[in-house]
Design an enzyme around this catalytic site. Structure first.
Site, PDB file in Angstrom:
ATOM      1  N   SER A  24      28.293  -5.559  55.113  1.00 27.70           N
ATOM      2  CA  SER A  24      29.296  -6.267  55.924  1.00 27.70           C
ATOM      3  C   SER A  24      30.659  -5.731  55.488  1.00 27.70           C
ATOM      4  O   SER A  24      30.781  -5.202  54.373  1.00 27.70           O
ATOM      5  CB  SER A  24      29.221  -7.762  55.604  1.00 27.70           C
ATOM      6  OG  SER A  24      30.359  -8.449  56.075  1.00 27.70           O
ATOM      7  N   TYR A  84      28.408 -15.180  49.573  1.00 26.30           N
ATOM      8  CA  TYR A  84      28.039 -14.156  50.561  1.00 26.30           C
ATOM      9  C   TYR A  84      28.654 -12.803  50.194  1.00 26.30           C
ATOM     10  O   TYR A  84      27.963 -11.786  50.117  1.00 26.30           O
ATOM     11  CB  TYR A  84      28.519 -14.585  51.950  1.00 26.30           C
ATOM     12  CG  TYR A  84      28.223 -13.575  53.043  1.00 26.30           C
ATOM     13  CD1 TYR A  84      26.941 -13.426  53.547  1.00 26.30           C
ATOM     14  CD2 TYR A  84      29.232 -12.761  53.570  1.00 26.30           C
ATOM     15  CE1 TYR A  84      26.656 -12.497  54.541  1.00 26.30           C
ATOM     16  CE2 TYR A  84      28.967 -11.842  54.570  1.00 26.30           C
ATOM     17  CZ  TYR A  84      27.679 -11.715  55.054  1.00 26.30           C
ATOM     18  OH  TYR A  84      27.414 -10.784  56.037  1.00 26.30           O
TER      19      TYR A  84
END
Ligand SMILES: NC(=O)c1ccc[n+]([C@@H]2O[C@H](COP(=O)([O-])OP(=O)(O)OC[C@H]3O[C@@H](n4cnc5c(N)ncnc54)[C@H](OP(=O)(O)O)[C@@H]3O)[C@@H](O)[C@H]2O)c1
Length: 288
Positions: free
Chosen positions: A140, A153
């Site tokens: 990401s 995350y």
């Protein structure tokens, strides 16, 4: 006739994994669209049947050793090789560190980081023996930049980035490529599937106001027309896989490109100021 390449995709029940499985199959990869809940396989099976695509669905939960080895064994026995692994399964755990339980943080890493590691370890012996293979790890833009209330995350994606970057060197000599994909916001089931720290749901939480502001900011980003669609992620993955000399990293989406540019051109303190302005100051949470 040229042999059909064999691809394995994790988290194919929706979003990026779903589109990647379909696109690989449309491009002549014999594709194992794996998912942890087979009851979610109806749609992909229906499309595969209608369009005569070479897709098989297999159960694979990346957090479960047996599920991973069983699935990879089935593929090795049937195909005798695995050319491509797309480690895509993942979700986002929100919450301030103080209010995240150790269980919530470990579960995040168990899926996003150890899950990817577990599947890589299962396919590597075969790729090494065949002296070829491509591993695509879906990271990401959050694997490159810290953001508030996202430590679990972001930490899991930073870990995936460092792991991938390091293992690349030891695998190169065996003809195995390792590629990172770094999307910005993508319109999938991601937001619906994201989890909130249980404690932070309490309105008495000292982080309640901050949590509300950040989650509003994130939701706005996903609404923006600049957010990508999962097909774009799939196309970037296909381009990377088909490249003889792929880049180590591929960004997806204008937001990811802009954030990456900002990161490259800024000092740490400039970057921190930019993040604060974007997510916190506008909402009056902190003073300029
Ligand atoms: N959407 C974004 O904005 C965005 C941005 C950057 C990176 N990413 C990354 O893209 C990847 C895919 O996410 P998405 O956007 O496509 O979201 P999504 O639509 O929620 O898809 C996530 C997929 O991961 C699967 N999954 C979750 N835990 C799993 C497990 N233990 N074992 C196997 N599969 C599991 C889900 O399965 P179930 O259906 O069973 O839950 C689902 O198939 C993730 O790694 C995510 O971090 C997404």
């Amino acid at each position: 006739m040229q042999r059909e390449s064999v691809a394995v995709v994790t988290g194919s029940s929706s979003g990026n994994g779903f589109e990647t499985s379909l696109l690989l199959a449309k491009n002549r990869f014999y594709t194992y669209a794996t998912m942890r809940k087979l009851e979610k396989s109806a749609r992909i099976k229906e499309i595969a049947k209608k369009d005569s695509l070479p897709i098989e669905v297999l159960q694979l939960d990346v957090t479960d050793d047996k599920s991973v080895t069983d699935a990879i064994d089935v593929i090795s026995n049937r195909q005798g090789r695995i050319d491509v692994l797309v480690n895509n399964a993942g979700y986002e755990q929100h919450g301030p560190v103080e209010e995240l339980s150790m269980e919530e943080i470990k579960t995040q890493f168990e899926t996003n980081f150890f899950g990817a590691v577990r599947v890589m370890k299962a396919v590597l012996p075969m790729m090494r023996k065949q002296r070829s293979g491509t591993i695509v790890n879906v990271s990401s833009i959050g694997g490159k930049i810290g953001v508030p209330l996202n430590s679990a995350y972001v930490g899991s994606k930073f870990a995936l980035e460092g792991f991938s970057e390091s293992m690349k060197y030891e695998l190169e000599g065996f003809g195995i490529k390792v590629i990172l994909i770094e999307p910005g916001a993508v319109n999938t089931n991601y937001l619906e599937n994201s989890r909130q720290a249980q404690k932070a749901m309490n309105p008495d939480s000292p982080y309640a106001e901050l949590s509300k502001m950040v989650s509003e900011g994130v939701r706005e980003r996903f609404k923006e027309t600049s957010s990508s669609c999962p097909m774009q992620v799939a196309e970037v993955i296909l381009t990377a896989i088909k490249s003889d000399k792929p880049n180590t990293r591929y960004l997806v989406g204008n937001d990811a490109i802009a954030i990456n540019e900002r990161r490259k051109s800024s000092s740490d303190s400039e970057l921190e100021r930019w993040i604060k302005e974007g997510l916190l100051e506008q909402k009056g949470f902190i003073n300029k």
